[in-house]
Design a protein around this motif. Structure first.
Motif, PDB file in Angstrom:
ATOM      1  N   LEU A  11       5.919 -48.417  30.005  1.00 33.89           N
ATOM      2  CA  LEU A  11       4.846 -49.859  29.906  1.00 33.89           C
ATOM      3  C   LEU A  11       4.005 -49.466  29.042  1.00 33.89           C
ATOM      4  N   CYS A  12       3.581 -48.140  28.766  1.00 27.73           N
ATOM      5  CA  CYS A  12       2.576 -47.822  27.426  1.00 27.73           C
ATOM      6  C   CYS A  12       2.968 -48.512  26.332  1.00 27.73           C
ATOM      7  N   MET A  13       4.240 -48.412  26.060  1.00 25.56           N
ATOM      8  CA  MET A  13       4.899 -48.755  24.867  1.00 25.56           C
ATOM      9  C   MET A  13       4.963 -50.272  24.777  1.00 25.56           C
ATOM     10  N   MET A  58       4.451 -41.981  35.968  1.00 23.47           N
ATOM     11  CA  MET A  58       3.391 -42.396  35.069  1.00 23.47           C
ATOM     12  C   MET A  58       3.210 -41.471  34.132  1.00 23.47           C
ATOM     13  N   CYS A  59       2.896 -42.071  32.841  1.00 22.16           N
ATOM     14  CA  CYS A  59       2.953 -41.194  31.594  1.00 22.16           C
ATOM     15  C   CYS A  59       1.633 -40.384  31.701  1.00 22.16           C
ATOM     16  N   GLU A  60       1.467 -39.433  31.140  1.00 21.49           N
ATOM     17  CA  GLU A  60       0.302 -38.503  31.106  1.00 21.49           C
ATOM     18  C   GLU A  60      -0.640 -38.863  30.109  1.00 21.49           C
ATOM     19  N   HIS A  61      -0.187 -39.523  29.089  1.00 20.24           N
ATOM     20  CA  HIS A  61      -1.108 -40.030  28.064  1.00 20.24           C
ATOM     21  C   HIS A  61      -1.928 -41.283  28.360  1.00 20.24           C
ATOM     22  N   HIS A  62      -1.375 -42.155  29.169  1.00 19.45           N
ATOM     23  CA  HIS A  62      -1.981 -43.640  29.494  1.00 19.45           C
ATOM     24  C   HIS A  62      -2.004 -43.712  30.846  1.00 19.45           C
ATOM     25  N   MET A  63      -1.614 -43.083  31.615  1.00 19.71           N
ATOM     26  CA  MET A  63      -1.411 -43.141  32.971  1.00 19.71           C
ATOM     27  C   MET A  63      -0.949 -44.664  33.271  1.00 19.71           C
TER      28      MET A  63
HETATM   29 ZN    ZN Z   1       2.072 -43.442  27.546  1.00 24.29          ZN
END
Ligand code: ZN
Length: 383
Positions: A344-346, A273-278
């Motif tokens: 996925l955040c992108m 999981m990305c730390e920017h958007h979870m």
């Molecule tokens: Zn992200």
């Protein structure tokens, strides 16, 4: 009989069996008992419903100076069969450093046994459910009666409460209920409500708040158990924070004098999981090393990837951490890691090309210094 089966609505006809797991330790028990419970709670196929108080008891046999035990009983439900669950409990024991010996009176780091599996009575070679000790041993029966007093022993038809009351002798007198206060948040029976499906109260209430905040109704049927599920999923997806490399590698590094061939493992799936958007990012990793005397089981490489993927991450750091861990464990001539991930955040937010993926690499030692080694590796991982 109590083959209580509860229906977890989202899964249609999948059924869960209620199980009592008995947990004991007499080596660093203040630390190991809570850790075992934490590992049960984190297991993706086990739902912990209630935990008994902690009981202290002298060893049943063995040397007089053997340290006392802490015993707890944990009420769980699971879809696993009894043999599958037993296998998972053995994995937890091993991960916690238990080495099983012939002598059943040896002090032990942790002991996890199935005491009751629903209402079943079944023999599996050298073990059976219910555990025969459920009816004869106070250190088993008393914690069970504490967590599930009305549970019916399928052979005798007695409740666990009356079994505990009938047991007599020294052990009972010496058993005393004690409370533990630990940083792991071990909860006593009192902290669980009757429904008992509390998992991580704080996280669950935050998820509930979040649902309200986005304009949802957390009490509507489909969402009623969502905070519980999210808490459990989150706990699993971030379990890398509480998993050590040592327990993952667990003596699977072997001497291999003269092994000088490049080892390449590719298509190792990862989910992080990305730390920017979870939000999730996921893909595959290729991991390679040039051994210098030590090699590691291939399946362990995937586990090492998981330890670092199951955290909030950025892909670059994840890639570097895997390379550094391989270097630390094996001290090889060199390590290379290449990861390709979709974020996925992108993709979901449409801020970049929807189907693009990100490639990151980390080269160490000879993979960094020697262009031939590096290009041999890159050739090997080409599709
Ligand atoms: Zn992200």
């Amino acid at each position: 009989m109590t083959v209580e089966r509860i229906d977890m609505s989202e899964d249609g006809d999948r059924s869960f069996t209620n199980v009592i797991v008995s947990v004991g330790s007499n080596i660093e028990k203040e630390r190991h008992i809570p850790e075992a419970i934490r590992r049960l709670r984190r297991h993706p196929d086990i739902v912990v419903r209630r935990v008994s108080r902690v009981f202290e008891s002298p060893p049943v046999a063995g040397p007089a100076d053997a340290p006392d035990f802490f015993n707890v009983a944990v009420f769980v439900c699971t879809e696993l069969t009894a043999p599958e669950l037993r296998e998972e409990l053995r994995h937890i024991e091993t991960a916690m450093g238990r080495v099983r010996t012939e002598d059943r009176n040896d002090p032990r780091v942790i002991d996890l046994d199935i005491t009751y599996y629903g209402g079943s009575t079944e023999e599996f070679g050298n073990w059976s459910v219910p555990d025969p000790e459920a009816a004869t041993e106070a250190h088993v029966a008393i914690p069970v009666a504490d967590v599930a007093p009305e549970w019916i022993h399928p052979l005798s038809g007695l409740t666990t409460k009356s079994i505990a009351e009938r047991l007599e002798g020294n052990e009972v007198e010496q058993i005393m209920a004690i409370r533990l206060s630990t940083p792991y948040g071990l909860r006593s029976a009192d902290d669980f409500d009757e429904v008992g499906e509390v998992y991580a109260p704080k996280l669950e209430s935050l998820v509930r708040e979040q649902l309200l905040e986005i304009g949802e109704d957390p009490d509507r049927e489909g969402l009623a158990r969502t905070p519980l599920r999210v808490a459990k999923a989150m706990d699993f997806l971030t379990s890398g924070y509480s998993t050590s490399l040592e327990e993952v590698v667990n003596n699977a590094v072997f001497d291999a004098e003269g092994a000088e061939e490049m080892v390449v493992v590719r298509d190792v799936e990862f989910y992080s999981m990305c730390e920017h958007h979870m939000l999730p990012f996921f893909g595959t990793a290729a991991v390679s090393y040039l051994p210098k005397g030590s090699i590691i089981g291939l399946s362990k490489i995937a586990r090492i990837v998981d330890v670092f993927a199951r955290r909030l991450q950025v892909q670059e750091r994840l890639t570097n951490q895997i390379a550094d861990a391989m270097g630390e464990i094996l001290e090889p001539h060199g390590v290379a890691v290449v990861m390709e991930g979709k974020h996925l955040c992108m993709m979901m937010r449409g801020v970049q090309k929807q189907d693009s993926s990100m490639i990151t690499s980390a080269m160490r030692g000879c993979f960094k210094d020697d262009a031939r080694t590096r290009s041999e590796f890159l050739d090997l991982i080409k599709n």
